[in-house]
Design a protein around this motif. Structure first.
Motif, PDB file in Angstrom:
ATOM      1  N   MET A 155      33.865  34.688  36.599  1.00 13.13           N
ATOM      2  CA  MET A 155      33.515  33.486  36.117  1.00 13.13           C
ATOM      3  C   MET A 155      33.826  33.150  34.589  1.00 13.13           C
ATOM      4  N   HIS A 156      34.329  34.284  34.013  1.00 17.59           N
ATOM      5  CA  HIS A 156      34.564  34.128  32.539  1.00 17.59           C
ATOM      6  C   HIS A 156      33.500  33.563  31.692  1.00 17.59           C
ATOM      7  N   CYS A 157      32.116  34.195  31.599  1.00 17.74           N
ATOM      8  CA  CYS A 157      31.178  33.724  31.008  1.00 17.74           C
ATOM      9  C   CYS A 157      31.233  33.479  29.447  1.00 17.74           C
ATOM     10  N   GLU A 158      30.660  32.525  29.025  1.00 14.15           N
ATOM     11  CA  GLU A 158      30.635  32.437  27.582  1.00 14.15           C
ATOM     12  C   GLU A 158      30.219  33.519  26.713  1.00 14.15           C
ATOM     13  N   PRO A 165      47.409  30.741  36.683  1.00 14.24           N
ATOM     14  CA  PRO A 165      47.295  32.168  37.686  1.00 14.24           C
ATOM     15  C   PRO A 165      47.789  32.009  38.912  1.00 14.24           C
ATOM     16  N   ALA A 166      47.829  33.061  39.583  1.00 10.41           N
ATOM     17  CA  ALA A 166      48.517  32.996  41.001  1.00 10.41           C
ATOM     18  C   ALA A 166      47.799  32.326  41.919  1.00 10.41           C
ATOM     19  N   CYS A 167      46.520  32.563  41.892  1.00  8.43           N
ATOM     20  CA  CYS A 167      45.502  32.066  43.002  1.00  8.43           C
ATOM     21  C   CYS A 167      45.717  30.350  43.000  1.00  8.43           C
ATOM     22  N   ALA A 168      45.416  29.840  41.540  1.00  5.01           N
ATOM     23  CA  ALA A 168      45.768  28.367  41.476  1.00  5.01           C
ATOM     24  C   ALA A 168      46.978  27.631  41.860  1.00  5.01           C
ATOM     25  N   LYS A 176      38.958  43.361  38.204  1.00  2.00           N
ATOM     26  CA  LYS A 176      38.357  42.217  37.882  1.00  2.00           C
ATOM     27  C   LYS A 176      39.439  41.236  37.315  1.00  2.00           C
ATOM     28  N   CYS A 177      39.344  39.881  37.675  1.00  5.07           N
ATOM     29  CA  CYS A 177      40.118  38.754  37.163  1.00  5.07           C
ATOM     30  C   CYS A 177      40.325  38.669  35.993  1.00  5.07           C
ATOM     31  N   ASP A 178      41.686  38.252  35.426  1.00  9.20           N
ATOM     32  CA  ASP A 178      41.892  38.208  34.141  1.00  9.20           C
ATOM     33  C   ASP A 178      42.534  36.878  33.794  1.00  9.20           C
ATOM     34  N   MET A 179      42.521  36.080  34.704  1.00 13.25           N
ATOM     35  CA  MET A 179      43.268  34.798  34.695  1.00 13.25           C
ATOM     36  C   MET A 179      44.643  34.957  34.849  1.00 13.25           C
ATOM     37  N   CYS A 180      44.988  36.128  35.234  1.00 16.04           N
ATOM     38  CA  CYS A 180      46.441  36.530  35.128  1.00 16.04           C
ATOM     39  C   CYS A 180      47.097  36.174  33.889  1.00 16.04           C
ATOM     40  N   ILE A 181      46.390  36.898  32.896  1.00 14.27           N
ATOM     41  CA  ILE A 181      46.828  36.782  31.651  1.00 14.27           C
ATOM     42  C   ILE A 181      48.322  37.159  31.186  1.00 14.27           C
ATOM     43  N   SER A 182      48.778  38.385  31.956  1.00 11.56           N
ATOM     44  CA  SER A 182      50.233  38.708  31.574  1.00 11.56           C
ATOM     45  C   SER A 182      51.114  37.440  32.271  1.00 11.56           C
ATOM     46  N   ARG A 183      50.714  36.891  33.295  1.00  9.17           N
ATOM     47  CA  ARG A 183      51.370  35.775  34.054  1.00  9.17           C
ATOM     48  C   ARG A 183      51.464  34.666  33.026  1.00  9.17           C
ATOM     49  N   ASN A 226      41.403  32.259  24.473  1.00  5.87           N
ATOM     50  CA  ASN A 226      41.380  31.292  25.434  1.00  5.87           C
ATOM     51  C   ASN A 226      40.096  31.414  26.496  1.00  5.87           C
ATOM     52  N   GLY A 227      39.140  32.303  25.770  1.00  8.22           N
ATOM     53  CA  GLY A 227      37.908  32.723  26.575  1.00  8.22           C
ATOM     54  C   GLY A 227      38.095  33.405  27.877  1.00  8.22           C
ATOM     55  N   ILE A 228      39.210  34.067  27.654  1.00  8.81           N
ATOM     56  CA  ILE A 228      39.473  35.126  29.210  1.00  8.81           C
ATOM     57  C   ILE A 228      38.657  36.495  28.932  1.00  8.81           C
ATOM     58  N   VAL A 229      38.019  36.641  29.631  1.00  8.96           N
ATOM     59  CA  VAL A 229      37.154  38.055  29.792  1.00  8.96           C
ATOM     60  C   VAL A 229      38.193  39.007  30.301  1.00  8.96           C
ATOM     61  N   THR A 230      38.906  39.745  29.477  1.00  7.24           N
ATOM     62  CA  THR A 230      39.670  40.748  29.771  1.00  7.24           C
ATOM     63  C   THR A 230      39.176  42.298  29.710  1.00  7.24           C
ATOM     64  N   TYR A 231      39.997  42.894  30.706  1.00  4.29           N
ATOM     65  CA  TYR A 231      39.538  44.366  30.853  1.00  4.29           C
ATOM     66  C   TYR A 231      40.743  45.346  30.579  1.00  4.29           C
ATOM     67  N   ASP A 232      40.230  46.404  29.609  1.00  3.79           N
ATOM     68  CA  ASP A 232      41.289  47.445  29.157  1.00  3.79           C
ATOM     69  C   ASP A 232      41.139  48.564  30.177  1.00  3.79           C
ATOM     70  N   GLN A 233      42.116  48.767  30.963  1.00  5.52           N
ATOM     71  CA  GLN A 233      41.986  49.803  32.048  1.00  5.52           C
ATOM     72  C   GLN A 233      42.241  51.088  31.324  1.00  5.52           C
ATOM     73  N   ASP A 234      43.094  51.271  30.163  1.00  8.85           N
ATOM     74  CA  ASP A 234      43.037  52.465  29.368  1.00  8.85           C
ATOM     75  C   ASP A 234      41.907  53.051  28.734  1.00  8.85           C
ATOM     76  N   ARG A 235      40.899  52.137  28.343  1.00  7.65           N
ATOM     77  CA  ARG A 235      39.547  52.596  27.740  1.00  7.65           C
ATOM     78  C   ARG A 235      38.506  52.995  28.863  1.00  7.65           C
ATOM     79  N   CYS A 236      38.445  52.529  30.041  1.00 10.09           N
ATOM     80  CA  CYS A 236      37.373  52.416  30.961  1.00 10.09           C
ATOM     81  C   CYS A 236      37.207  53.884  31.179  1.00 10.09           C
ATOM     82  N   ILE A 237      35.924  54.382  31.304  1.00 15.22           N
ATOM     83  CA  ILE A 237      35.520  55.582  31.653  1.00 15.22           C
ATOM     84  C   ILE A 237      34.888  55.760  33.089  1.00 15.22           C
TER      85      ILE A 237
END
Lengths: 274, 392
Positions: free
Chosen positions: A67-70, A141-144, A126-133, A88-99
């Motif tokens: 949902m990309h919460c505030e 994003p791809a879905c839209a 987790k969705c990141d609004m296709c930030i790289s795209r 742009n309010g995107i909740v991003t996930y850094d897969q290089d940090r995740c434990i």
């Protein structure tokens, strides 16, 4: 009192359950775009099941993703800060940090973060609004982009919210009067309109305040508590030590006083005798 | 020569050590397979229940290990020097407890290869980040507090003086760190509030966890005194055990008032009777872990009885275990009707770690002067005088 405030450049989704035909093209598009297997796509379908009496049968569905919460709960939970609120309010996930502690999965009131359970060294999905795209200049994003019925549309968050309310107002009776995501968990960037109640679609009922707020109230108190406990313990230690020493001194001192008193008594007695 | 000596030494150990070693080795093999194969292949964890029995075990064990900081505070900060004989056995129990928790947490990390990331990527809002740091620092302090026992009969015994010089600041740091992480384990569930049952959810969760860890810690010392009486033939003087037991009703009393008071304030008191199985779990937890121990430890004759104080301690610990399991597992709201029960491998790893913990404790107790200041149990002896301190 959210720590991350939304601004006018934030992106958002509008998802219309009356338009979704459950074709799942968005799942395929997401899988291809993000190179994830179908079983761990970042988007999936929630649906009501078939309701009503034949021949007036109904069935509603809607795609479902982050949902990309505030004020995202997952951000507060993540041990290593792998989840961040990006531009742009995107909740991003850094897969290089995740434990892989999976605290975000429990913290998310929408049960969005998924896990690569079958991997030997799994990551969160987790969705990141296709930030790289979007970074490559694509407008959505791809879905839209893929959705054949425009059930998912993407744009500026404020415009998406306005459009959600416009659809409800201009189509009396078509939708229930609730934009899901507007106030849920303190406000999100994904807005749903639906002819069916959201609990029938299997959407969780999230409160209007993000638990991330309560969490901060507690965790921000940590340095204060630590300081107070350390000072408090030191003062107790020193107070008792001081008291013990004072008692000791008093005990020694009082022996002296007793001696003095005895001396005085002898003197008085001597004087009386004289 | 050296190797032969070691082999002879191992041969001289009793059969109990061998049994523990076999269980530990079996558990560790399963653990190695878990690290190789991943979580999905070895556990019943799922998207609906991303945490399971391991987290519940961690929460309970950290609470039990609270004995180390509670006792250190009483002895060093509050100057209750009579309790000193209990320090070494309790600090070792705490250290072994925290080590087991660290092992299980390692098992629980999907990316165990990056366990050190919490050191370099801080998230100050995360309760889990705070817990990780506190547990790491506090374990180091426990090693420090235990070091005189390890150094005493070695060629480095001269270092003990240096260690003891800094004992008070280290103890104060240790108690502070314990206050932080014992409470932060409760904070874990604050951000999870949509999944936590309202009977257990509270903004006071950190306070509840801290207070119950004090009670659990004292119960560990009290119960441990009776257990070591039976197992190691060394124990604490009966009046010291009774003195520790005296604190328990007060701590649990505060806990009970806060628990019920919080429900009253948030207008949730009716849930005590209307939540079916959840009400039953909540009430059972309070009766076993709070009401019964308050009654038992309030009676002077029972505080002075070894068996009764062990029973009372077991009630406290049982209540705390049930509380931690309730909060983190039993009462977590299921998603889409999915529930969780651990896989045999999850349980096997836990049993393996527990066996390793008991083995490590017994070996250290066997080779190092842990119970020097405690009293030697002489069951044949009719002379009460012989139960007096052998240390000091």
């Amino acid at each position: 009192m959210s720590e991350t405030t939304s601004n006018e450049n934030d992106y958002g989704f509008l998802i219309d359950a009356s338009r979704c035909i459950d074709c799942r093209a968005c799942l395929v598009a997401c899988s291809v775009q993000n190179e994830t297997p179908m079983e761990t796509t970042r988007i999936w379908i929630k649906e009501t099941g078939v309701t009503g009496q034949f021949p007036d049968l109904e069935r509603y569905s809607a795609p479902y993703h982050c949902m990309h919460c505030e004020d995202p709960s997952c951000l507060s939970a993540c041990t290593v800060g792998a989840l961040q609120k990006g531009e742009n309010g995107i909740v991003t996930y850094d897969q290089d940090r995740c434990i892989g502690c999976r605290y975000c999965m429990y913290a998310c009131p929408f049960q969005v973060p998924n896990y690569e359970w079958k991997q030997q060294l799994p990551l969160i999905v987790k969705c990141d609004m296709c930030i790289s795209r979007l970074g490559e200049g694509e407008s959505e994003p791809a879905c839209a982009a893929t959705c054949p019925t425009d059930a998912i549309i993407f744009g500026r968050k404020s415009e998406m919210l306005a459009e959600a309310h416009r659809r409800i107002e201009e189509n009396p009776g078509k939708y229930i009067d609730h934009v899901y995501g507007e106030h849920e968990n303190g406000g999100t960037a994904t807005f749903y309109v639906s002819p069916a109640p959201f609990e029938d679609l299997g959407f969780p009922s999230a409160g209007e305040m993000s638990p991330a707020y309560s969490n901060r109230l507690v965790t921000h108190g940590t340095p204060t508590v630590a300081g107070a406990v350390a000072v408090g313990l030191s003062s107790i230690y020193l107070t008792i030590k001081h008291h013990e020493e004072a008692m000791e001194a008093l005990k020694n001192g009082s022996t002296h006083e007793a001696d003095n008193a005895a001396d005085e008594e002898t003197q008085v007695a001597a004087q009386e005798a004289a | 020569m050296m190797i032969k000596k070691i082999i002879d030494e191992i041969k001289s150990l009793s059969v109990g050590y061998y049994i523990l070693a076999v269980i530990a080795a079996a558990g560790m093999s399963v653990a190695a397979y878990r690290l190789y194969a991943g979580l999905g292949a070895t556990t019943n964890l799922s998207k609906a229940f991303p945490w399971g029995i391991w987290i519940s075990f961690d929460l309970s064990t950290v609470a039990f290990s609270g004995g180390a900081f509670t006792l250190a505070a009483l002895v060093y900060v509050f100057h209750l020097h009579d309790l000193h004989p209990a320090v070494r056995p309790t600090v070792l129990a705490g250290l072994i407890g925290y080590s087991s928790v660290l092992l299980i947490l390692f098992m629980d990390l999907g990316r165990w290869d990056r366990f050190y990331h919490f050191l370099i990527y801080p998230n100050l809002n995360s309760a889990l980040f705070e817990v990780s740091w506190c547990i790491m620092l506090y374990s180091t302090i426990l090693v420090y507090e235990l070091s005189p026992a390890l150094l005493e009969n070695s060629r480095w015994s001269g270092l003990i003086k240096v260690v003891e010089k800094w004992t008070i600041p280290m103890v104060i740091a240790g108690v502070t760190l314990s206050t932080l992480h014992q409470s932060s384990l409760g904070t874990l569930f604050v951000v999870m509030s949509p999944r936590v049952h309202p009977l257990w959810y509270s903004m006071l969760l950190p306070v509840f966890f801290l207070i119950s860890s004090l009670a659990a810690g004292l119960a560990m010392v009290v119960g441990g005194a009776t257990l070591s009486y039976w197992i190691f033939k060394r124990t604490l003087p009966e009046n010291i055990v009774a003195e520790l037991g005296w604190f328990i009703p007060w701590i649990l009393g505060v806990y009970l008032v806060l628990k019920l008071g919080e429900l009253e304030i948030t207008d949730e008191l009716h849930l005590l009777f209307t939540s079916g199985v959840y009400s039953a779990l909540f009430i059972t937890e309070l009766i076993i872990g709070v009401v019964i121990p308050i009654v038992l430890f309030s009676i002077k004759r029972l505080r002075h009885s070894r068996v009764a104080s062990l029973v009372g301690a077991l009630f406290v610990l049982g209540g705390v275990v049930l509380n931690r399991f309730n909060t983190s597992w039993f009462t977590i709201k299921p998603v889409a009707g999915q529930t969780y029960a651990p896989s045999w491998m999850e349980v096997a790893i836990l049993i393996g770690v527990a066996a390793t913990a008991v083995l490590a404790y017994s070996l250290i107790a066997h080779y190092f002067p842990l119970f020097e200041e405690t009293v030697r149990v002489k069951r044949q002896s009719k002379v009460r005088r012989e139960l007096a301190h052998t240390g000091d």
